[in-house]
Motif scaffolding. Structure first.
Motif, PDB file in Angstrom:
ATOM      1  N   MET A   1       0.767  -1.115  -0.136  1.00 38.73           N
ATOM      2  CA  MET A   1      -0.248   0.020  -0.421  1.00 38.73           C
ATOM      3  C   MET A   1       1.135   1.532  -0.020  1.00 38.73           C
ATOM      4  O   MET A   1       2.073   1.489   0.414  1.00 38.73           O
ATOM      5  N   PRO A   2       0.823   2.371  -0.607  1.00 37.91           N
ATOM      6  CA  PRO A   2       1.372   3.237  -0.936  1.00 37.91           C
ATOM      7  C   PRO A   2       1.151   4.264   0.604  1.00 37.91           C
ATOM      8  O   PRO A   2      -0.323   4.483   1.260  1.00 37.91           O
ATOM      9  N   THR A   3       1.889   5.036   0.536  1.00 33.53           N
ATOM     10  CA  THR A   3       1.518   5.824   2.086  1.00 33.53           C
ATOM     11  C   THR A   3       0.853   6.896   1.749  1.00 33.53           C
ATOM     12  O   THR A   3       0.838   7.039   0.852  1.00 33.53           O
ATOM     13  N   GLN A   4      -0.362   7.314   2.823  1.00 34.20           N
ATOM     14  CA  GLN A   4      -0.838   8.377   2.747  1.00 34.20           C
ATOM     15  C   GLN A   4      -0.593   9.423   2.804  1.00 34.20           C
ATOM     16  O   GLN A   4       0.421   9.662   3.595  1.00 34.20           O
ATOM     17  N   PRO A   5      -0.583  10.802   1.582  1.00 36.17           N
ATOM     18  CA  PRO A   5       0.263  11.575   1.222  1.00 36.17           C
ATOM     19  C   PRO A   5      -0.497  12.429   2.539  1.00 36.17           C
ATOM     20  O   PRO A   5      -1.292  12.936   2.414  1.00 36.17           O
ATOM     21  N   GLU A   6       0.675  13.357   3.178  1.00 38.76           N
ATOM     22  CA  GLU A   6       0.378  14.620   3.478  1.00 38.76           C
ATOM     23  C   GLU A   6      -0.231  15.648   3.235  1.00 38.76           C
ATOM     24  O   GLU A   6       0.209  15.929   1.576  1.00 38.76           O
ATOM     25  N   ILE A   7      -1.605  16.653   2.909  1.00 30.83           N
ATOM     26  CA  ILE A   7      -2.149  18.044   2.742  1.00 30.83           C
ATOM     27  C   ILE A   7      -1.748  18.762   3.036  1.00 30.83           C
ATOM     28  O   ILE A   7      -1.746  19.294   4.060  1.00 30.83           O
ATOM     29  N   ARG A   8      -1.479  19.591   2.119  1.00 28.29           N
ATOM     30  CA  ARG A   8      -1.249  21.265   2.907  1.00 28.29           C
ATOM     31  C   ARG A   8      -2.317  22.204   1.306  1.00 28.29           C
ATOM     32  O   ARG A   8      -2.154  22.015   0.388  1.00 28.29           O
ATOM     33  N   ARG A   9      -2.732  23.245   1.868  1.00 24.71           N
ATOM     34  CA  ARG A   9      -2.831  23.835   1.203  1.00 24.71           C
ATOM     35  C   ARG A   9      -2.186  25.376   1.605  1.00 24.71           C
ATOM     36  O   ARG A   9      -1.751  26.036   2.179  1.00 24.71           O
TER      37      ARG A   9
ATOM     38  N   VAL B   1      -8.079  10.703  -1.212  1.00 27.61           N
ATOM     39  CA  VAL B   1      -7.512  12.177  -1.532  1.00 27.61           C
ATOM     40  C   VAL B   1      -7.443  13.021  -2.758  1.00 27.61           C
ATOM     41  O   VAL B   1      -8.226  14.397  -2.061  1.00 27.61           O
ATOM     42  N   GLY B   2      -9.159  12.149  -3.779  1.00 25.28           N
ATOM     43  CA  GLY B   2      -9.178  13.235  -4.604  1.00 25.28           C
ATOM     44  C   GLY B   2     -11.116  14.100  -3.928  1.00 25.28           C
ATOM     45  O   GLY B   2     -11.192  14.886  -4.003  1.00 25.28           O
ATOM     46  N   HIS B   3     -11.293  13.008  -2.670  1.00 20.82           N
ATOM     47  CA  HIS B   3     -12.008  13.870  -1.999  1.00 20.82           C
ATOM     48  C   HIS B   3     -11.998  14.618  -1.119  1.00 20.82           C
ATOM     49  O   HIS B   3     -11.934  15.913  -0.793  1.00 20.82           O
TER      50      HIS B   3
ATOM     51  N   GLY C   1       7.562  15.209   1.078  1.00 22.68           N
ATOM     52  CA  GLY C   1       8.076  16.155   0.321  1.00 22.68           C
ATOM     53  C   GLY C   1       7.991  15.847  -1.642  1.00 22.68           C
ATOM     54  O   GLY C   1       8.591  17.042  -1.433  1.00 22.68           O
ATOM     55  N   ARG C   2       7.430  15.203  -2.341  1.00 21.44           N
ATOM     56  CA  ARG C   2       7.637  15.236  -3.288  1.00 21.44           C
ATOM     57  C   ARG C   2       6.295  15.010  -3.674  1.00 21.44           C
ATOM     58  O   ARG C   2       4.908  14.674  -2.702  1.00 21.44           O
ATOM     59  N   VAL C   3       6.038  16.099  -4.644  1.00 17.18           N
ATOM     60  CA  VAL C   3       4.448  16.260  -5.146  1.00 17.18           C
ATOM     61  C   VAL C   3       3.779  15.217  -5.290  1.00 17.18           C
ATOM     62  O   VAL C   3       4.379  14.362  -6.266  1.00 17.18           O
ATOM     63  N   VAL C   4       3.234  14.559  -5.243  1.00 21.70           N
ATOM     64  CA  VAL C   4       2.496  13.550  -6.025  1.00 21.70           C
ATOM     65  C   VAL C   4       1.417  13.399  -6.149  1.00 21.70           C
ATOM     66  O   VAL C   4       0.341  13.023  -7.249  1.00 21.70           O
ATOM     67  N   GLY C   5       0.963  14.822  -5.606  1.00 12.96           N
ATOM     68  CA  GLY C   5      -0.765  15.361  -6.136  1.00 12.96           C
ATOM     69  C   GLY C   5      -1.314  16.391  -6.371  1.00 12.96           C
ATOM     70  O   GLY C   5      -0.386  17.279  -5.170  1.00 12.96           O
ATOM     71  N   ALA C   6      -1.878  17.089  -7.073  1.00 12.16           N
ATOM     72  CA  ALA C   6      -1.993  19.173  -6.631  1.00 12.16           C
ATOM     73  C   ALA C   6      -3.831  19.089  -7.247  1.00 12.16           C
ATOM     74  O   ALA C   6      -4.067  18.052  -8.051  1.00 12.16           O
ATOM     75  N   ALA C   7      -4.086  19.892  -6.400  1.00 15.24           N
ATOM     76  CA  ALA C   7      -5.500  20.584  -6.881  1.00 15.24           C
ATOM     77  C   ALA C   7      -6.028  21.753  -7.105  1.00 15.24           C
ATOM     78  O   ALA C   7      -4.855  22.855  -5.764  1.00 15.24           O
ATOM     79  N   THR C   8      -6.348  22.886  -7.807  1.00 13.92           N
ATOM     80  CA  THR C   8      -6.706  24.243  -8.345  1.00 13.92           C
ATOM     81  C   THR C   8      -7.865  24.731  -8.090  1.00 13.92           C
ATOM     82  O   THR C   8      -8.291  24.001  -8.372  1.00 13.92           O
TER      83      THR C   8
ATOM     84  N   VAL D   1      -3.837  23.395  -4.209  1.00 20.42           N
ATOM     85  CA  VAL D   1      -3.478  21.906  -2.266  1.00 20.42           C
ATOM     86  C   VAL D   1      -2.986  20.929  -3.014  1.00 20.42           C
ATOM     87  O   VAL D   1      -3.450  20.244  -3.916  1.00 20.42           O
ATOM     88  N   LEU D   2      -1.928  20.641  -2.393  1.00 24.95           N
ATOM     89  CA  LEU D   2      -0.546  19.847  -2.248  1.00 24.95           C
ATOM     90  C   LEU D   2      -0.602  18.382  -1.439  1.00 24.95           C
ATOM     91  O   LEU D   2      -1.078  18.675  -0.608  1.00 24.95           O
ATOM     92  N   ALA D   3      -0.941  17.523  -2.590  1.00 22.71           N
ATOM     93  CA  ALA D   3      -0.173  15.449  -2.019  1.00 22.71           C
ATOM     94  C   ALA D   3       1.526  15.940  -1.628  1.00 22.71           C
ATOM     95  O   ALA D   3       1.977  15.809  -2.465  1.00 22.71           O
ATOM     96  N   LEU D   4       1.261  15.403  -0.542  1.00 28.74           N
ATOM     97  CA  LEU D   4       3.258  15.244  -0.668  1.00 28.74           C
ATOM     98  C   LEU D   4       4.063  14.232   0.132  1.00 28.74           C
ATOM     99  O   LEU D   4       2.879  13.544   0.992  1.00 28.74           O
ATOM    100  N   ASP D   5       4.644  13.385  -0.344  1.00 32.86           N
ATOM    101  CA  ASP D   5       5.243  11.872   0.343  1.00 32.86           C
ATOM    102  C   ASP D   5       6.531  12.378   0.432  1.00 32.86           C
ATOM    103  O   ASP D   5       7.330  12.498  -0.448  1.00 32.86           O
TER     104      ASP D   5
END
Length: 203
Positions: free
Chosen positions: A1-9, A117-119, A68-75, A62-66
């Motif tokens: 299972m992948p690591t649950q990413p950190e979410i930052r805004r 993460v999408g939600h 320090g690596r950016v693995v997702g983003a929403a704008t 809104v970034l999803a970080l694993d």
């Protein structure tokens, strides 16, 4: 299972240090169906598109970080701060653009999907809009593709049911047309249909 990413805004000028990361992520994720985007980080289109988020004081990233690596983003940003190609269809329909907050991309690397993460991306952007407290609608566009297109992966599932559950309604005929480089075709005009959520109507 992948690591649950950190979410930052982030908001407005705070977005600037992350632009290259978001560009790389957009190019990687949007290369797949249905966008088939043949992107280049140094393309003026990419730079101009992302620069609008830094220029708007009310934009959100809104970034999803694993690690320090950016693995997702929403704008997102006020639609009035977006190019006219996005706002023109709503103006034509008589909607007051000043009351619409537009959600841009929501992109996530495949290995991190299925973790909610999408939600979270929607939750964070909608929380930002509520904090601004002056917008009636949130909106976004999705690209229209022929369901019979042979390039469509056989296991592809659209996000339509997900968006409906979030309270968004597709508005057939309310369509923006945007050009981007498509794999194997060069620059092509693409139709994108609006989805809208009226916050006065509730969830």
């Amino acid at each position: 299972m992948p690591t649950q990413p950190e979410i930052r805004r982030f908001r407005g000028a705070e977005i600037a240090p992350w632009l290259d990361h978001v560009a790389c992520l957009r190019i990687a994720v949007f290369r797949d169906w249905p966008y088939l985007y043949d992107g280049d980080r140094d393309d003026p289109y990419e730079r101009e598109y992302l620069a609008a988020y830094v220029a708007s004081p009310d934009s959100v990233l809104v970034l999803a970080l694993d690690g320090g690596r950016v693995v997702g983003a929403a704008t997102g940003l006020p639609l009035a701060h977006d190019p006219d190609a996005f706002s023109a269809p709503l103006r034509k329909a008589g909607l007051p653009v000043a009351q619409v907050f537009y959600f841009g991309e929501s992109v996530l690397l495949p290995g991190y999907r299925g973790l909610g993460v999408g939600h979270t991306f929607f939750d964070e952007r909608e929380a930002h809009v509520r904090e601004l407290d002056r917008f009636r609608w949130t909106a976004f566009c999705s690209v229209d593709r022929d369901p019979g297109d042979p390039r469509r992966p056989p296991d592809y599932r659209s996000n339509d049911s997900f968006w409906h559950r979030r309270g968004y309604t597709r508005l057939p005929g309310m369509t923006a047309h945007l050009p981007w480089n498509e794999i194997g075709k060069g620059e092509v005009q693409h139709p994108l249909t609006f989805w809208l959520h009226d916050w006065r109507a509730g969830r």
